[in-house]
Motif scaffolding. Structure first.
Motif, short mmCIF file in Angstrom:
data_model
loop_
_atom_site.label_atom_id
_atom_site.label_comp_id
_atom_site.label_asym_id
_atom_site.label_seq_id
_atom_site.Cartn_x
_atom_site.Cartn_y
_atom_site.Cartn_z
N LYS A 75 67.31 139.36 14.05
CA LYS A 75 67.32 139.52 12.60
C LYS A 75 67.22 140.99 12.18
O LYS A 75 67.23 141.29 10.99
CB LYS A 75 66.16 138.73 11.98
N SER A 76 67.10 141.88 13.17
CA SER A 76 66.96 143.32 12.88
C SER A 76 65.82 143.58 11.90
O SER A 76 65.98 144.28 10.89
CB SER A 76 68.27 143.88 12.32
N CYS A 77 64.67 142.97 12.17
CA CYS A 77 63.53 143.16 11.29
C CYS A 77 62.34 143.70 12.09
O CYS A 77 62.28 143.53 13.30
CB CYS A 77 63.15 141.87 10.58
N SER A 78 61.42 144.33 11.39
CA SER A 78 60.28 144.95 12.07
C SER A 78 58.99 144.21 11.80
O SER A 78 57.92 144.66 12.24
CB SER A 78 60.13 146.40 11.60
N ALA A 79 59.06 143.10 11.08
CA ALA A 79 57.84 142.35 10.79
C ALA A 79 58.17 140.87 10.61
O ALA A 79 59.22 140.53 10.06
CB ALA A 79 57.15 142.89 9.54
N VAL A 80 57.26 140.02 11.04
CA VAL A 80 57.39 138.57 10.90
C VAL A 80 56.09 138.03 10.34
O VAL A 80 55.00 138.39 10.82
CB VAL A 80 57.68 137.90 12.26
N LEU A 81 56.17 137.18 9.33
CA LEU A 81 54.98 136.55 8.78
C LEU A 81 54.64 135.31 9.60
O LEU A 81 55.53 134.54 9.99
CB LEU A 81 55.19 136.17 7.32
N VAL A 82 53.37 135.10 9.85
CA VAL A 82 52.90 133.97 10.66
C VAL A 82 52.38 132.89 9.71
O VAL A 82 51.44 133.12 8.95
CB VAL A 82 51.80 134.41 11.64
N GLU A 83 53.02 131.72 9.78
CA GLU A 83 52.71 130.63 8.86
C GLU A 83 51.81 129.60 9.51
O GLU A 83 52.09 129.08 10.59
CB GLU A 83 54.01 129.96 8.39
N GLY A 84 50.68 129.30 8.87
CA GLY A 84 49.75 128.31 9.38
C GLY A 84 50.21 126.90 9.10
O GLY A 84 51.21 126.67 8.41
N PRO A 85 49.48 125.89 9.62
CA PRO A 85 49.88 124.49 9.45
C PRO A 85 49.89 124.02 8.00
O PRO A 85 50.59 123.06 7.65
CB PRO A 85 48.82 123.73 10.28
N ASP A 86 49.11 124.69 7.14
CA ASP A 86 49.08 124.28 5.72
C ASP A 86 50.13 125.02 4.89
O ASP A 86 50.14 124.89 3.66
CB ASP A 86 47.69 124.54 5.14
N GLY A 87 51.00 125.78 5.54
CA GLY A 87 52.07 126.47 4.82
C GLY A 87 51.69 127.84 4.31
O GLY A 87 52.54 128.57 3.79
N ARG A 88 50.44 128.22 4.47
CA ARG A 88 50.02 129.56 4.04
C ARG A 88 50.20 130.56 5.17
O ARG A 88 50.09 130.22 6.34
CB ARG A 88 48.55 129.54 3.59
N PHE A 89 50.47 131.79 4.79
CA PHE A 89 50.67 132.83 5.79
C PHE A 89 49.30 133.36 6.25
O PHE A 89 48.51 133.84 5.44
CB PHE A 89 51.53 133.96 5.23
N VAL A 90 49.05 133.25 7.54
CA VAL A 90 47.74 133.59 8.09
C VAL A 90 47.73 134.94 8.80
O VAL A 90 46.68 135.43 9.22
CB VAL A 90 47.27 132.51 9.07
N GLY A 91 48.89 135.56 8.98
CA GLY A 91 48.94 136.84 9.67
C GLY A 91 50.32 137.44 9.64
O GLY A 91 51.26 136.85 9.08
#
Length: 636
Positions: free
Chosen positions: A191-207
């Motif tokens: 994806k040529s990106c330098s960051a990825v958001l980490v999504e928790g089981p409840d749909g919220r981004f946890v990291g």
């Protein structure tokens, strides 16, 4: 043509992305350099780089230094590269200190050739830049913001006053915490990106997982790429509202030392991402760029004129309607950057400090409420030492305080007329002495003690060990709880300051002297600052900024939303008048800034607003009188 260099570079990413003829051409300009063990190649924040360094053999250590302590950032070995990010994104100033661990040979690629390759080869460029680096190099800031329906031309606002909603990317890369690091890293490459958001089981981004996490924790840190993303992600995700200004987003990144921010809507839902290079490098004439220049300064003269540049930079922001709260925070951020740089210079001259310490800032700077007319209020707090060491440790910090305060004066921050400075032996003490100061002031009703309390109880760390500040604040709150009479005395002292409004609701101005027919707008603001301080101390609120204190009081249900809106708007209006007056003095009248305003220079609406504010301030002072002294009545 050196075939050895050609063959070597052809095996090293990202040179392997280049056509063979480019590598052959480059080999003619590349030079080789060999350095023995323990050679310091670059010093963090000081050394300017003229080449990209590619390790041919040997081992190089990269690290950062702060307070004389080294933080390991990784080794570079055969095929590793150093300097790309520094050359592209940091004006050629080294981001790390680099030391030869084992005798090493380097291919030195001239800076001009490196930048030329970045300009002509997208894949090569993207290897070094972050998700928005490509756009930074190819397009103007306006082009990057082009997808917004509200362009710069339509709004007429300077870039720092644009909203974040106009410049973020909504193409978010997402992964789950349990996914293997290697799989997610491969996805980032695709994806040529330098960051990825980490999504928790409840749909919220946890990291968030960034290129820096991969480099420092996996590649340099030796962690297995088979581990889950949750083991190396950064958490929580730093965010900024889409309604926030670009200036706020940039300031958050600079202060938190991060490279990415999630952009959220009013409900907290993540809409996209933005990065520091995307924002910072577009603002070549902004206040934030001025802060970056301060960070990169290598000698005193590079710092001394920075404070004087602020009024002209802020004139545009004021004319564009940027709120006073944001302006004072930017001013304070510049002052903090200048202070930190001067402290670094002093420590370099004197050597490492003998014990933990903090350079404590007080008063308006302690509240993050500085204007263009400000003097120094500061002190040094150092950890307790054995009696036999006290004299020598104190001597070190007095010399340190004298250097820093003298340099601050040269940089435009006048010496405190009352001597409240770190160069004064009274205000350069171990933490036990500071605790005694605080206890004595709380238990003494004398005017001098109450004056000290009003200055010193608005404190924060400007540089150094924050744990000393936390310890001192905990002592303050504990001491206050043991002596309720302090609030009565402090309130009585506070009520001495009256809004400059006469019996018939006319302005009370000075009748003679330099400021004849003028009122002191700073003194007019003092009752609001005092009001917020008293209630914050009573409710053990650690915030020092006046508006933050008021917000915390609402959260603690000690102030109604209606009263908060009333008093905060009054404070912002007064601060706005003060800043506009000072900027005009400096940029148009070529005068030294002051706090004295002639009411006749204001519009009729401004005069009426000012009178209404003074009437309400009297009402809030009446509230203080009733609650803490049991006397008087609320004026309506």
């Amino acid at each position: 043509m050196n075939n050895e260099i050609v063959q070597f570079l052809a095996r090293v990413d990202p040179f392997s992305f280049l056509p063979k003829e480019e590598i052959e051409r480059l080999a003619d300009t590349v030079t080789l350099a060999r350095h023995p063990k323990d050679t310091i190649l670059f010093i963090q924040g000081e050394s300017h780089m003229d080449h990209l360094y590619v390790v041919m053999d040997g081992v190089v250590e990269r690290y950062t230094e702060e307070f004389g302590r080294k933080t390991f950032r990784g080794f570079a070995e055969e095929g590793d590269i150093y300097g790309g990010v520094s050359l592209l994104l940091n004006a050629g100033v080294s981001l790390r200190t680099v030391r030869v661990e084992e005798e090493a040979t380097f291919c030195l690629v001239p800076k001009a050739d490196f930048l030329d390759l970045c300009a002509r080869y997208e894949e090569f460029r993207e290897y070094f830049s972050n998700i928005f680096g490509k756009r930074m190099l190819e397009k103007s800031y306006g082009a990057m913001a082009g997808r917004s329906t509200r362009t710069q031309e339509e709004t007429g606002l300077p870039l720092l006053n644009q909203r974040v909603e106009s410049i973020y990317s909504d193409d978010i890369a997402v992964c789950r915490p349990e996914e293997p690091i290697q799989e997610v890293a491969a996805r980032m490459v695709r994806k040529s990106c330098s960051a990825v958001l980490v999504e928790g089981p409840d749909g919220r981004f946890v990291g968030i997982l960034t290129d820096r996490d991969l480099r420092e924790k996996v590649v340099a840190g030796g962690l297995s790429p088979a581990l889950p993303v949750s083991s190396i992600m950064s958490s929580p995700v730093a965010s900024v509202s889409e309604d926030a200004l670009v200036s706020e987003a940039i300031l958050a990144m600079v202060q938190k030392n991060i490279k990415h921010l999630a952009v959220t809507d009013a409900s907290g839902r993540v809409l996209g991402m933005t990065s520091d290079e995307h924002l910072l490098l577009s603002q070549t004439h902004s206040t934030i760029y001025l802060i970056r220049d301060i960070h990169k300064a290598t000698q005193l003269d590079d710092v001394m004129d920075k404070h004087a540049q602020l009024p002209l930079l802020f004139k545009t922001l004021i004319n564009s309607g940027v709120k006073a709260e944001r302006l004072t925070r930017l001013i304070s951020a510049c002052s903090d950057a200048i202070l930190r740089k001067l402290v670094e210079f002093a420590l370099n001259e004197l050597g490492p400090p003998p014990v933990r310490f903090t350079f404590m800032v007080l008063g308006s700077e302690g509240r993050n409420e500085q204007t263009f007319k400000t003097d120094q209020d500061n002190a040094v707090v150092f950890e307790d030492v054995p009696p036999e060491s006290l004299d020598s440790v104190t001597d070190y910090f007095l010399k340190f305080g004298d250097k820093v305060c003298t340099w601050l004066d040269r940089a435009g921050y006048d010496f405190c007329k009352g001597g409240v400075m770190a160069k004064n032996p009274m205000w350069c003490r171990p933490i036990s002495a500071w605790k005694k100061y605080f206890t004595d002031w709380i238990h003494t009703a004398e005017p001098e003690a109450l004056l000290q309390a009003s200055i010193f109880f608005d404190f924060r760390s400007g540089f150094g060990d924050d744990s000393l500040i936390h310890e001192l604040r905990a002592h303050l709150f504990g001491s206050l709880g043991q002596w309720a009479g302090f609030f009565r005395h402090l309130t009585e002292n506070t009520l001495v300051f009256k809004p400059p409004l006469g019996f018939f609701r006319s302005f009370v101005v000075e009748s003679k002297g330099k400021h004849r027919n003028k009122l002191d707008i700073k003194s007019a603001m003092t009752p609001i600052v005092d009001y917020a301080r008293i209630y914050a101390l009573k409710n053990r609120i650690s915030a020092t900024n006046t508006l933050e204190r008021l917000k915390k009081l609402v959260t603690a249900e000690q102030l109604s939303h209606e009263d908060y809106e009333d008093i905060s708007q009054a404070y912002v209006f007064l601060m706005q008048l003060r800043l506009v007056h000072q900027v005009r003095q400096v940029t148009e009248l070529r005068e030294e800034p002051d706090n004295h305003i002639n009411p006749k220079d204001l519009t009729r609406i401004e005069q009426n607003t000012l009178k209404e504010i003074f009437k309400r301030v009297e009402r809030y002072q009446g509230q203080l009188r009733i609650e803490f002294t049991g006397e008087g009545f609320v004026i309506t």
